[in-house]
Write a protein that holds these residues in place. Structure first.
Motif, mmCIF file in Angstrom:
data_model
loop_
_atom_site.group_PDB
_atom_site.id
_atom_site.type_symbol
_atom_site.label_atom_id
_atom_site.label_comp_id
_atom_site.label_asym_id
_atom_site.label_seq_id
_atom_site.Cartn_x
_atom_site.Cartn_y
_atom_site.Cartn_z
ATOM 1 N N VAL A 277 0.817 -1.222 0.000
ATOM 2 C CA VAL A 277 0.000 0.000 0.000
ATOM 3 C C VAL A 277 0.846 1.266 0.000
ATOM 4 O O VAL A 277 0.308 2.374 -0.039
ATOM 5 C CB VAL A 277 -0.969 0.022 1.204
ATOM 6 N N CYS A 278 2.178 1.113 0.029
ATOM 7 C CA CYS A 278 3.107 2.246 -0.080
ATOM 8 C C CYS A 278 4.104 1.922 -1.184
ATOM 9 O O CYS A 278 4.663 0.825 -1.216
ATOM 10 C CB CYS A 278 3.860 2.476 1.233
ATOM 11 N N ASP A 279 4.355 2.866 -2.063
ATOM 12 C CA ASP A 279 5.290 2.678 -3.169
ATOM 13 C C ASP A 279 6.706 2.950 -2.676
ATOM 14 O O ASP A 279 7.050 4.093 -2.349
ATOM 15 C CB ASP A 279 4.924 3.613 -4.317
ATOM 16 N N VAL A 280 7.533 1.916 -2.632
ATOM 17 C CA VAL A 280 8.896 2.072 -2.101
ATOM 18 C C VAL A 280 9.824 2.722 -3.115
ATOM 19 O O VAL A 280 10.979 3.030 -2.793
ATOM 20 C CB VAL A 280 9.478 0.717 -1.656
ATOM 21 N N HIS A 281 9.353 2.950 -4.334
ATOM 22 C CA HIS A 281 10.175 3.583 -5.367
ATOM 23 C C HIS A 281 9.982 5.094 -5.406
ATOM 24 O O HIS A 281 10.613 5.768 -6.220
ATOM 25 C CB HIS A 281 9.851 2.983 -6.733
ATOM 26 N N VAL A 282 9.133 5.608 -4.552
ATOM 27 C CA VAL A 282 8.835 7.038 -4.505
ATOM 28 C C VAL A 282 9.253 7.584 -3.153
ATOM 29 O O VAL A 282 8.798 7.117 -2.111
ATOM 30 C CB VAL A 282 7.326 7.297 -4.731
ATOM 31 N N ALA A 283 10.127 8.590 -3.170
ATOM 32 C CA ALA A 283 10.667 9.137 -1.919
ATOM 33 C C ALA A 283 9.782 10.227 -1.349
ATOM 34 O O ALA A 283 10.260 11.260 -0.872
ATOM 35 C CB ALA A 283 12.084 9.649 -2.135
ATOM 36 N N ASP A 284 8.481 10.029 -1.427
ATOM 37 C CA ASP A 284 7.503 10.911 -0.798
ATOM 38 C C ASP A 284 6.643 10.065 0.125
ATOM 39 O O ASP A 284 6.326 8.909 -0.192
ATOM 40 C CB ASP A 284 6.597 11.577 -1.843
ATOM 41 N N VAL A 285 6.249 10.650 1.243
ATOM 42 C CA VAL A 285 5.408 9.932 2.189
ATOM 43 C C VAL A 285 3.947 10.083 1.785
ATOM 44 O O VAL A 285 3.417 11.201 1.739
ATOM 45 C CB VAL A 285 5.620 10.464 3.626
ATOM 46 N N GLU A 286 3.303 8.968 1.467
ATOM 47 C CA GLU A 286 1.891 9.003 1.132
ATOM 48 C C GLU A 286 1.076 9.462 2.340
ATOM 49 O O GLU A 286 1.397 9.135 3.485
ATOM 50 C CB GLU A 286 1.397 7.620 0.690
ATOM 51 N N SER A 287 0.014 10.193 2.088
ATOM 52 C CA SER A 287 -0.852 10.637 3.179
ATOM 53 C C SER A 287 -1.639 9.463 3.740
ATOM 54 O O SER A 287 -1.801 8.427 3.086
ATOM 55 C CB SER A 287 -1.818 11.717 2.682
ATOM 56 N N VAL A 288 -2.151 9.632 4.945
ATOM 57 C CA VAL A 288 -2.980 8.596 5.548
ATOM 58 C C VAL A 288 -4.200 8.327 4.669
ATOM 59 O O VAL A 288 -4.567 7.161 4.438
ATOM 60 C CB VAL A 288 -3.405 9.008 6.975
ATOM 61 N N ASP A 289 -4.819 9.383 4.149
ATOM 62 C CA ASP A 289 -5.999 9.215 3.296
ATOM 63 C C ASP A 289 -5.672 8.406 2.044
ATOM 64 O O ASP A 289 -6.454 7.539 1.628
ATOM 65 C CB ASP A 289 -6.563 10.579 2.889
ATOM 66 N N GLU A 290 -4.525 8.698 1.443
ATOM 67 C CA GLU A 290 -4.135 7.974 0.230
ATOM 68 C C GLU A 290 -3.927 6.495 0.528
ATOM 69 O O GLU A 290 -4.345 5.625 -0.247
ATOM 70 C CB GLU A 290 -2.848 8.586 -0.345
ATOM 71 N N ILE A 291 -3.277 6.206 1.652
ATOM 72 C CA ILE A 291 -3.035 4.803 1.998
ATOM 73 C C ILE A 291 -4.346 4.103 2.342
ATOM 74 O O ILE A 291 -4.534 2.922 2.022
ATOM 75 C CB ILE A 291 -2.017 4.703 3.154
ATOM 76 N N GLU A 292 -5.272 4.812 2.984
ATOM 77 C CA GLU A 292 -6.590 4.228 3.245
ATOM 78 C C GLU A 292 -7.247 3.794 1.943
ATOM 79 O O GLU A 292 -7.824 2.697 1.857
ATOM 80 C CB GLU A 292 -7.483 5.234 3.971
ATOM 81 N N ASP A 293 -7.176 4.638 0.920
ATOM 82 C CA ASP A 293 -7.748 4.284 -0.381
ATOM 83 C C ASP A 293 -7.072 3.045 -0.958
ATOM 84 O O ASP A 293 -7.733 2.183 -1.565
ATOM 85 C CB ASP A 293 -7.613 5.449 -1.360
ATOM 86 N N ASN A 294 -5.760 2.935 -0.778
ATOM 87 C CA ASN A 294 -5.037 1.759 -1.271
ATOM 88 C C ASN A 294 -5.465 0.495 -0.531
ATOM 89 O O ASN A 294 -5.627 -0.570 -1.141
ATOM 90 C CB ASN A 294 -3.530 1.973 -1.124
ATOM 91 N N LYS A 326 6.341 6.639 5.972
ATOM 92 C CA LYS A 326 5.464 5.721 5.265
ATOM 93 C C LYS A 326 4.901 4.661 6.218
ATOM 94 O O LYS A 326 3.699 4.351 6.182
ATOM 95 C CB LYS A 326 6.224 5.043 4.118
ATOM 96 N N MET A 327 5.777 4.107 7.074
ATOM 97 C CA MET A 327 5.321 3.058 7.996
ATOM 98 C C MET A 327 4.303 3.612 8.995
ATOM 99 O O MET A 327 3.273 2.986 9.272
ATOM 100 C CB MET A 327 6.503 2.446 8.751
ATOM 101 N N LYS A 328 4.590 4.773 9.529
ATOM 102 C CA LYS A 328 3.693 5.374 10.527
ATOM 103 C C LYS A 328 2.329 5.675 9.912
ATOM 104 O O LYS A 328 1.284 5.362 10.512
ATOM 105 C CB LYS A 328 4.321 6.652 11.093
ATOM 106 N N ASN A 329 2.312 6.290 8.741
ATOM 107 C CA ASN A 329 1.045 6.598 8.076
ATOM 108 C C ASN A 329 0.307 5.326 7.660
ATOM 109 O O ASN A 329 -0.929 5.270 7.686
ATOM 110 C CB ASN A 329 1.274 7.497 6.868
ATOM 111 N N MET A 330 1.060 4.310 7.280
ATOM 112 C CA MET A 330 0.460 3.034 6.888
ATOM 113 C C MET A 330 -0.300 2.414 8.060
ATOM 114 O O MET A 330 -1.428 1.928 7.913
ATOM 115 C CB MET A 330 1.542 2.085 6.386
ATOM 116 N N VAL A 331 0.318 2.419 9.232
ATOM 117 C CA VAL A 331 -0.336 1.851 10.406
ATOM 118 C C VAL A 331 -1.587 2.650 10.767
ATOM 119 O O VAL A 331 -2.650 2.078 11.046
ATOM 120 C CB VAL A 331 0.640 1.795 11.598
ATOM 121 N N GLN A 332 -1.479 3.982 10.754
ATOM 122 C CA GLN A 332 -2.638 4.809 11.076
ATOM 123 C C GLN A 332 -3.773 4.572 10.086
ATOM 124 O O GLN A 332 -4.949 4.479 10.475
ATOM 125 C CB GLN A 332 -2.252 6.285 11.087
ATOM 126 N N ALA A 333 -3.429 4.439 8.811
ATOM 127 C CA ALA A 333 -4.454 4.182 7.794
ATOM 128 C C ALA A 333 -5.140 2.847 8.045
ATOM 129 O O ALA A 333 -6.370 2.729 7.905
ATOM 130 C CB ALA A 333 -3.817 4.208 6.407
#
Length: 358
Positions: A277-294, A326-333
């Motif tokens: 649910v997080c793209d490891v090839h992109v050096a930007d942190v996905e938002s919680v909302d974006e990861i929820e959608d994933n 990424k990990m922190k937002n992933m868990v929250q999502a």
């Protein structure tokens, strides 16, 4: 035990939601910069930095990253593979029958220390038991053990001793089985087999399946076995991979913007899905909302009890602060989606797929 039952053993006692989406990582994590400097000192004959210093540095890094995974909130942690080098090289150094002759160029300016199999492979010293025991002692959370699979160990090496790669892969599978038995005796209950080579040579899925049968032979049913397959044309290995004797498939889908999600909708996905649910090839942190959608995309394939949440792949090439974010937002999502599922706020249409055995 069913895959879902093996997952439930990792549910925290104080989990806040009725729904449980297990959160974990694939394995690798950025090494602290000071660990790389410590390695340089250790390899410098003129430096006053001996084996004991180097071991202490690796221990400190393993504690640090395990703690970082805890602070991110992960349900199952890894030490970030702080003691490991490249995923084939690390194991080849510990298997009798391999030797190294220097790096080979793989693409651009990148080199890979590709080993050669020069004699029949044999099990010598344990590969990962010390690593597992150290990490398990450093945390109160369950620990997952990633291990490079036999097909990749064979495919990413020069074969100078066996009649064919298939024969080599099966011998390596027997060694992986021996190591997993030792890990289980040490207390490990979550093993992840990494087979990135399958994504590039999907026609060999039958070899991988037979190798996995050898690996899980006599492994207790409560031990959760996952298979991580990096990005590739999954339609060339699905639904055949559903026959593999594993509980979980960990798949890299965020990187391709989920364009292959439909591959797994028909026939029915009968195993647990560890969804990237997080793209490891992109050096930007996905938002919680974006990861929820994933995460919700995964619910189009499997019900919540079959869903595991993780990044696409190892995150070792990312800046460390990005990896943590990424990990922190992933868990929250994941926790947010759990709460929404409990409240009945998510309605996912999965249709009626063909049974996998038809």
């Amino acid at each position: 035990m069913s895959p879902q039952e093996t997952k439930d053993q990792f549910r925290p006692e104080n989990h806040e939601n009725d729904t449980f989406l297990l959160t974990t990582v694939v394995g690798s994590y950025p090494k602290p910069k000071w660990l790389n400097r410590a390695k340089e000192l250790y390899e410098d004959d003129d430096a006053d930095f001996d084996e004991a210093n180097w071991q202490e540095a690796k221990d400190d890094a393993a504690r640090l990253i395990t703690d970082e995974h805890e602070r991110a909130g992960l349900d199952v942690v890894v030490d970030g593979e702080m003691r490991r080098t490249e995923m084939v090289e690390f194991f080849a150094h510990r298997i009798e029958g391999y030797e190294f002759n220097g790096p080979v160029k793989v693409w651009g300016h990148n080199y890979f220390d590709k080993p050669s199999v020069v004699s029949e492979v044999e099990y010598d010293e344990s590969w990962l038991v010390d690593e597992y025991e150290f990490t398990a002692a450093a945390t109160d959370r369950p620990v997952k053990v990633p291990i490079t699979g036999p097909y990749t160990l064979a495919n990413w090496s020069f074969n100078e001793a066996y009649d064919d790669e298939e024969e080599l892969a099966y011998d390596l599978a027997d060694l992986v089985n021996e190591e997993i038995e030792k890990l289980v005796d040490a207390g490990a209950r979550y093993i992840q087999i990494d087979e990135p080579a399958l994504a590039t040579t999907p026609d060999d899925h039958a070899i991988v399946g037979e190798a996995l049968e050898r690996i899980v032979d006599d492994i207790p049913e409560e031990v959760r076995i996952g298979l991580h397959v990096c990005y590739g044309d999954y339609s060339r290995i699905y639904p055949e991979i559903l026959e593999f004797p594993v509980d979980e498939f960990d798949l890299e889908l965020a990187n391709g913007d989920y364009d292959q999600l439909d591959v797994f909708k028909d026939p029915e996905f009968t195993k647990d899905l560890a969804l990237g649910v997080c793209d490891v090839h992109v050096a930007d942190v996905e938002s919680v909302d974006e990861i929820e959608d994933n995460i919700k995309k995964g619910l189009e394939v499997v019900p919540p009890e079959q869903l595991v949440v993780s990044p696409d792949c190892g995150v070792k090439l990312l800046p460390r602060e990005v990896a943590f974010g990424k990990m922190k937002n992933m868990v929250q999502a994941a926790r947010n989606v759990e709460a929404d599922l409990d409240a009945g706020n998510i309605d996912i249409e999965r249709g009626t797929p063909t049974p996998a055995d038809d």
